[in-house]
Design an enzyme around this catalytic site. Structure first.
Site, PDB file in Angstrom:
ATOM      1  N   ARG A 198      -2.617  -9.649  13.314  1.00 30.49           N
ATOM      2  CA  ARG A 198      -2.779  -8.308  12.735  1.00 30.49           C
ATOM      3  C   ARG A 198      -3.747  -8.326  11.556  1.00 30.49           C
ATOM      4  O   ARG A 198      -4.528  -7.400  11.375  1.00 30.49           O
ATOM      5  CB  ARG A 198      -1.427  -7.744  12.283  1.00 30.49           C
ATOM      6  N   ARG A 219      10.323 -12.068   5.558  1.00 31.19           N
ATOM      7  CA  ARG A 219      11.128 -10.862   5.744  1.00 31.19           C
ATOM      8  C   ARG A 219      12.164 -11.056   6.847  1.00 31.19           C
ATOM      9  O   ARG A 219      11.879 -11.663   7.873  1.00 31.19           O
ATOM     10  CB  ARG A 219      10.184  -9.712   6.108  1.00 31.19           C
ATOM     11  N   LYS A 227       0.815  -1.217   0.000  1.00 28.33           N
ATOM     12  CA  LYS A 227       0.000   0.000   0.000  1.00 28.33           C
ATOM     13  C   LYS A 227       0.849   1.267   0.000  1.00 28.33           C
ATOM     14  O   LYS A 227       0.606   2.175  -0.800  1.00 28.33           O
ATOM     15  CB  LYS A 227      -0.906  -0.043   1.237  1.00 28.33           C
ATOM     16  N   ARG A 264      -9.252   5.047   9.437  1.00 30.86           N
ATOM     17  CA  ARG A 264      -9.134   3.689   9.967  1.00 30.86           C
ATOM     18  C   ARG A 264     -10.469   3.158  10.461  1.00 30.86           C
ATOM     19  O   ARG A 264     -10.613   1.965  10.671  1.00 30.86           O
ATOM     20  CB  ARG A 264      -8.154   3.658  11.139  1.00 30.86           C
ATOM     21  N   ARG A 286      12.010 -10.550  12.873  1.00 33.87           N
ATOM     22  CA  ARG A 286      11.414  -9.862  14.019  1.00 33.87           C
ATOM     23  C   ARG A 286      10.230 -10.667  14.547  1.00 33.87           C
ATOM     24  O   ARG A 286       9.539 -11.333  13.775  1.00 33.87           O
ATOM     25  CB  ARG A 286      10.927  -8.466  13.607  1.00 33.87           C
TER      26      ARG A 286
END
Ligand SMILES: [Zn+2]
Length: 229
Positions: free
Chosen positions: A173, A130, A17, A93, A162
């Protein structure tokens, strides 16, 4: 209002995005207004709402809707956004924020709300692959590792995954995103400005699909054909 374009971009984390929002803004010559940048700039410029937002952030609290909307209103009132338009990234949001934005914009409203749609499996693969340098934060991916033994190409730091990028954290999430964003998509659908673009595949192809969809959305709606006598 000028002749530019007024857009907002929605998409899951990992949907690309932010990158696409920057490209769209550059293409149309309008400011890219991301929530993070907007808050930092408002706080630095010591605007009334910027200062309020800063207080909440300092305490580690969520910035309430009326303050968020105040910061957005201050930013959208600047000449560049008034004259040319904008690409909003990270706002709204919630449905309340979306309704307030619509009020701020007045009758012209938005040209389009672009939803960059990427299947959950693809986003999971992108994010869970990642890896990040512990020292400088440079990002890699299991498909594009550093040259030597998971040590950063720039500074030799350890390149690690991470906690946030582990599948369980990502799934959590994504669930939150789905819960919070679904009402927004419904709202923009009702307004007739929702544009859903397939965000899977090469970023250049995704960008082309976005432009095509935005151009279609901007075409003046043809009047309804006369009723048969
Ligand atoms: Zn590094």
């Amino acid at each position: 209002m000028g002749s530019g374009v007024r857009l907002l971009v929605l998409g899951k984390q990992g949907a690309g995005k932010g990158t696409q929002a920057v490209r769209i803004a550059r293409h149309y010559g309008v400011p890219h207004i991301s929530t993070g940048d907007m808050f930092r700039a408002a706080a630095a410029a010591r605007t009334p709402f910027g200062l309020k937002a800063q207080e909440f952030m300092k305490r580690g609290e969520l910035v309430p809707d009326d303050v968020v909307i105040g910061v957005v209103a201050e930013r959208l009132a600047k000449d560049d956004a008034v004259d040319d338009g904008f690409v909003l990234d990270g706002f709204p949001r919630t449905r309340v924020q979306a309704e307030e934005l619509q009020r701020l914009l007045g009758p012209g409203g938005l040209d389009a709300a672009v939803d960059i749609d990427v299947p959950t499996e693809v986003v999971l693969e992108r994010i869970s692959g990642r890896r990040v340098c512990r020292t400088c934060g440079a990002t890699y991916h299991v498909s594009h590792p550093p040259k030597v033994d998971w040590l950063c190409d720039k500074d030799g730091g350890d390149v690690i995954q991470r906690e946030d990028d582990k599948p369980e954290a990502i799934e959590r999430r994504l669930e939150l995103y789905e819960r919070d964003t679904r009402p927004l998509l419904d709202y923009y659908e009702e307004l007739g400005v929702l544009v859903t673009v397939d965000g899977d595949g090469d970023p250049d192809d995704v960008f082309d699909r976005i432009l095509e969809a935005v151009e279609t959305a901007r075409e003046p709606r043809s009047p309804a054909p006369p009723a048969p006598r």
